[in-house]
Write a protein that holds these residues in place. Structure first.
Motif, short mmCIF file in Angstrom:
data_model
loop_
_atom_site.label_atom_id
_atom_site.label_comp_id
_atom_site.label_asym_id
_atom_site.label_seq_id
_atom_site.Cartn_x
_atom_site.Cartn_y
_atom_site.Cartn_z
N TYR A 188 -3.73 21.83 -5.06
CA TYR A 188 -3.53 23.13 -3.76
C TYR A 188 -2.69 21.32 -2.61
N LEU A 189 -3.12 20.24 -2.44
CA LEU A 189 -2.80 19.32 -2.35
C LEU A 189 -0.84 19.68 -1.88
N TRP A 190 -0.52 20.13 -2.80
CA TRP A 190 0.97 19.86 -3.49
C TRP A 190 1.42 21.35 -2.81
N CYS A 191 0.55 22.37 -2.81
CA CYS A 191 1.26 23.52 -2.04
C CYS A 191 0.37 23.63 -1.18
N GLY A 192 -1.24 23.72 -0.72
CA GLY A 192 -2.31 24.66 -0.38
C GLY A 192 -1.38 25.12 1.61
N PRO A 193 -2.14 26.28 1.59
CA PRO A 193 -1.48 26.55 2.91
C PRO A 193 -2.42 25.04 4.48
N ALA A 194 -3.32 24.31 3.40
CA ALA A 194 -4.33 23.60 4.77
C ALA A 194 -3.61 22.75 4.01
N SER A 195 -3.49 21.84 3.10
CA SER A 195 -2.58 20.03 2.31
C SER A 195 -2.73 20.17 3.53
N PRO A 196 -3.19 18.78 3.52
CA PRO A 196 -2.20 16.96 5.10
C PRO A 196 -1.01 16.81 3.75
N LEU A 197 -0.21 17.35 2.79
CA LEU A 197 0.50 16.65 2.30
C LEU A 197 1.50 17.84 2.29
N ASP A 246 0.50 -1.15 0.17
CA ASP A 246 -0.25 0.60 -0.02
C ASP A 246 1.16 1.21 -0.15
N ILE A 247 -0.28 2.07 0.08
CA ILE A 247 1.72 3.64 -0.62
C ILE A 247 0.11 4.59 -0.16
N GLN A 248 0.78 5.44 1.26
CA GLN A 248 0.22 6.83 1.55
C GLN A 248 0.73 7.90 0.51
N TRP A 249 0.00 8.82 -0.56
CA TRP A 249 0.52 9.38 -1.10
C TRP A 249 1.32 11.02 -0.39
N GLY A 250 2.25 11.47 -1.45
CA GLY A 250 3.14 11.99 -0.95
C GLY A 250 2.61 13.03 -1.80
N ASN A 251 2.95 14.57 -1.60
CA ASN A 251 3.37 15.50 -1.91
C ASN A 251 3.97 15.76 -3.71
N HIS A 252 4.71 15.17 -3.28
CA HIS A 252 5.87 14.99 -4.41
C HIS A 252 5.38 13.79 -5.99
N ASP A 253 4.53 12.45 -4.91
CA ASP A 253 4.06 12.52 -5.87
C ASP A 253 2.78 12.54 -6.62
N MET A 254 1.96 13.24 -5.52
CA MET A 254 0.91 14.09 -6.10
C MET A 254 0.86 14.95 -7.33
N ILE A 255 2.66 15.76 -7.26
CA ILE A 255 2.46 16.56 -8.61
C ILE A 255 2.77 15.69 -9.40
N TRP A 256 3.11 14.63 -10.05
CA TRP A 256 3.65 13.89 -10.91
C TRP A 256 1.85 13.08 -11.19
N MET A 257 1.08 12.42 -10.36
CA MET A 257 -0.56 12.21 -10.88
C MET A 257 -1.65 13.49 -11.42
N GLY A 258 -1.10 14.26 -10.73
CA GLY A 258 -1.65 15.60 -11.25
C GLY A 258 -1.31 15.80 -12.92
N ALA A 259 0.05 15.66 -13.15
CA ALA A 259 0.41 15.99 -13.98
C ALA A 259 0.32 15.25 -15.28
N CYS A 260 -0.30 14.22 -15.04
CA CYS A 260 -0.62 13.00 -15.58
C CYS A 260 -1.57 13.18 -16.36
N ALA A 261 -2.32 13.52 -15.34
CA ALA A 261 -3.92 13.73 -15.25
C ALA A 261 -4.22 15.09 -16.59
N GLY A 262 -3.47 16.33 -16.44
CA GLY A 262 -3.12 17.20 -17.29
C GLY A 262 -3.61 18.74 -16.50
N ASN A 263 -3.16 18.56 -15.24
CA ASN A 263 -2.74 20.00 -14.91
C ASN A 263 -1.73 20.54 -15.19
N GLU A 264 -2.02 21.63 -16.06
CA GLU A 264 -0.97 22.07 -16.36
C GLU A 264 0.14 22.58 -15.37
N ALA A 265 -0.38 23.17 -14.59
CA ALA A 265 0.74 23.82 -13.28
C ALA A 265 1.93 22.74 -12.74
#
Length: 672
Positions: free
Chosen positions: A480-489, A230-249
């Motif tokens: 937001y999960l990557w860099c938001g002020p209330a992001s748990p990641l 099992d994997i618990q997502w980290g903030n650095h995993d989330m940016i790759w997941m979002g990039a693959c999904a098409g989030n331009e930022a």
């Protein structure tokens, strides 16, 4: 154990319908009672070993070795088994053979006459180690792990009856036949892989597989083949997941960080991302001056690589300014994020070369902003738009990246509750008062566990939903999960990337951590979190990664009276100067919990040639006088529930509510 059913119970609740379905699987009393006996036996086995790793950050060689040696579990089994009967050099050689069987066999320098004896000695030793590591599993589970070509032989060797007549001859004949048929190498590789498989029953990755190191894709390939994960997502995993999904930022963030650590080949060669348009644009647009803060980290600049590193720096600079524009679009769409102060490009005086940050004016170390219109600083140029479109298509269409991201979704989550522990990469955002920090999502406040559940749902929506409106909401939440002020990641008030690049004053570089990190020694805070996730505050733990433990400064990974364990000790080489070690891992077996700290791993080559294992120090966190059994685990609770259902089925058979489906064989007899 009994569970008597009364007639009224069976007729007034859904039990009868459910038991009728269950009867199809267990059509007789004998079948149901046999399964009850089997499940009860499993419940009494020792619990399997759990292995926890965190913040791997692309360091695939270190990761692979720790995976292979199971944080010292295999070496401990060898020591337990052979004690003083083998020399240290022999035990070291045996361990290395188990970790790297193909490589060690390739290095064998033994003449043909002695080779047979070498095979025989080591086959016997490997079989004994395999017996030891597989002893806590059922024979059925062990058999399922056997490679087909050696299944029968392994079953015979691992389950050899000690009282068998002529056992010695029988056992030796199998080994001799393996050697005579020239199957020794294949058999050794198979049994070494089995030992690695049985040493750990479950692997937990507490986030941040990606970024900084060179081989996140190799790590993902290894995880794809792992037997229980099992994997618990980290903030650095989330940016790759979002990039693959098409989030331009997030695409821009991925490229920026990859350029920063000089691993663009990961994107180009291994994920097939076409960076040529971006590189051409960067080289044509930016000069060679003022590139210091964009030069790759950890790279010695020489005359030979100067031009290449300058190109990487220009790519780095170009994609960062594109990133700032793309992030501003998300911030503008979501005023509830409270991140207007992170737009920044409209706070620059482009003539003076200064910027206002938190009401203070600072000089910029570069005035080179050729793609920014001071009147409309957040608008992409036509060339930038085209580059972003092409990059987006490239990321979304990368088959290998999608394959890896799908693994992150199928095996991953924001958190996991497993065997009484809460596994979470970052934090539960807290207020200074000790209350859970609210996170605004679609006009509603979420806190604690509910917030993580909703954010996970949105992260899945961003990748899987076909509705463009819902997909965009999910993609924005991933940013937001990557860099938001209330992001748990993320767990910080802001990400000061712009300040680190463009402002020399260090006070602007500070990223204030969430109060969770300031007060995580507070037992009451951790107990509050554990309770929110439905865990027993007396026996449970919160297991974190994300923020490296600075061992050099005397920081301990054990916090809040042992209720919080932080296992980010610096797997990434970029952090090892701060931490002083090369990572923590955690082992949780039937005897208790051990925290393992590791010295830096030199190389796979040295580990094989010099038989040099990672130097690790084991700290016993908890030990139990009575071994934990499967009955004490989450699997055990499920098995107990199955036993209860089967007991009801037996009672239903015996009371006549359900009839047994006994198959009768009819034989036609004829007179001779």
């Amino acid at each position: 154990m009994t569970n008597e059913l009364t007639g009224s119970e069976v007729k007034t609740i859904r039990d009868l319908d459910y038991l009728t379905l269950l009867a199809k699987q267990y059509p007789t009393i004998d079948a149901a009672t046999t399964e009850i006996i089997n499940l009860q036996a499993i419940l009494d086995l020792p619990k399997g070993t759990e292995h926890f790793l965190s913040d791997i950050h692309g360091e695939f060689e270190s990761f692979r070795h720790v995976l292979k040696n199971a944080s010292g579990v295999i070496r401990n089994k060898i020591n337990d088994l052979y004690g003083n009967t083998l020399r240290e050099a022999e035990k070291r050689a045996l361990a290395t053979l188990i970790y790297y069987p193909n490589e060690k066999l390739d290095m064998l320098d033994i003449n043909e006459r002695e080779l047979s004896d070498w095979y025989k000695v080591h086959l016997f030793r490997l079989i004994e180690v395999c017996k030891r590591v597989s002893s806590k599993y059922t024979r059925s589970k062990v058999r399922k792990a056997f490679p087909k070509e050696f299944a029968y032989i392994l079953d015979e060797l691992l389950n050899e009856n000690e009282d068998r007549i002529n056992k010695y001859d029988y056992y030796n004949k199998i080994i001799d036949t393996i050697i005579d048929l020239d199957r020794s190498r294949a058999f050794i590789v198979a049994i070494c892989n089995l030992i690695q498989r049985f040493a750990v029953d479950r692997l937990h990755i507490i986030g941040d597989i990606y970024d900084r190191g060179p081989g996140a894709d190799i790590i993902m390939d290894m995880l794809k083949e792992y037997h229980s994960l099992d994997i618990q997502w980290g903030n650095h995993d989330m940016i790759w997941m979002g990039a693959c999904a098409g989030n331009e930022a997030l695409i821009a963030n991925v490229i920026r960080i990859t350029a920063r650590y000089n691993h663009l080949e990961l994107l180009e060669d291994r994920y097939g991302i076409n960076l040529l348009p971006l590189a051409t644009f960067a080289m044509d647009t930016y000069g060679n001056e003022e590139l210091k803060n964009f030069m790759p980290r950890g790279v010695e600049i020489t005359e030979k690589n100067q031009r290449e590193m300058e190109m990487v720096a220009k790519i780095h600079k170009a994609i960062f300014l594109i990133q700032m524009k793309l992030e501003a679009e998300i911030i503008y769409r979501h005023p509830e994020y409270g991140m207007n102060d992170r737009m920044l490009l409209d706070m620059i005086d482009y003539e003076k070369g200064t910027i206002l940050v938190d009401g203070m004016e600072y000089a910029l170390n570069s005035k080179e902003f050729p793609t920014i219109d001071p009147k409309n600083p957040f608008i992409l140029t036509e060339e930038e738009k085209e580059i972003v479109d092409r990059l987006k298509r490239s990321f979304m269409n990368s088959l290998r990246l999608n394959d890896h991201v799908k693994l992150l979704y199928s095996k991953g989550s924001m958190y996991k509750v497993f065997n009484g522990n809460l596994l979470l990469h970052g934090c539960i955002p807290m207020e200074a008062s000790g209350e859970f920090m609210p996170i605004m999502i679609d006009g509603e406040e979420y806190h604690g566990k509910r917030a993580l559940d909703e954010l996970e749902r949105l992260a899945r929506q961003g990748y899987f939903n076909n509705d463009p409106v819902l997909r965009e909401k999910g993609l924005d939440a991933m940013w937001y999960l990557w860099c938001g002020p209330a992001s748990p990641l993320f767990g910080k008030k802001k990400m000061a990337t712009f300040e680190r690049y463009y402002i020399e004053e260090k006070e602007t570089h500070a990223e204030e951590k969430n109060p969770y990190y300031k007060d995580r020694e507070n037992i009451k805070w951790i107990e509050k979190i554990l309770e929110d996730f439905g865990l027993d505050i007396e026996t449970s733990h919160l297991i974190n990664g994300h923020v490296p433990v600075k061992v050099m400064k005397g920081e301990s990974p054990i916090k809040a009276g042992g209720k919080l364990l932080v296992i980010d000790g610096g797997f990434a080489k970029a952090y090892q100067k701060e931490t002083g070690i090369a990572g923590y891992t955690l082992i949780y077996n039937s005897h208790g919990m051990n925290l393992v700290s590791h010295e830096p791993f030199e190389s796979t080559k040295k580990a094989i040639i010099e038989e040099k294992d990672i130097v690790s120090t084991v700290m016993v966190l908890e030990s139990v006088t009575s071994r934990r059994r499967v009955a004490d685990t989450d699997t055990g609770f499920e098995l107990k529930s199955q036993v209860e259902d089967l007991l009801q089925l037996v009672n239903a058979y015996r009371k006549g509510y359900i009839k047994e489906m006994i198959q009768t064989a009819y034989i036609n007899e004829t007179k001779p």
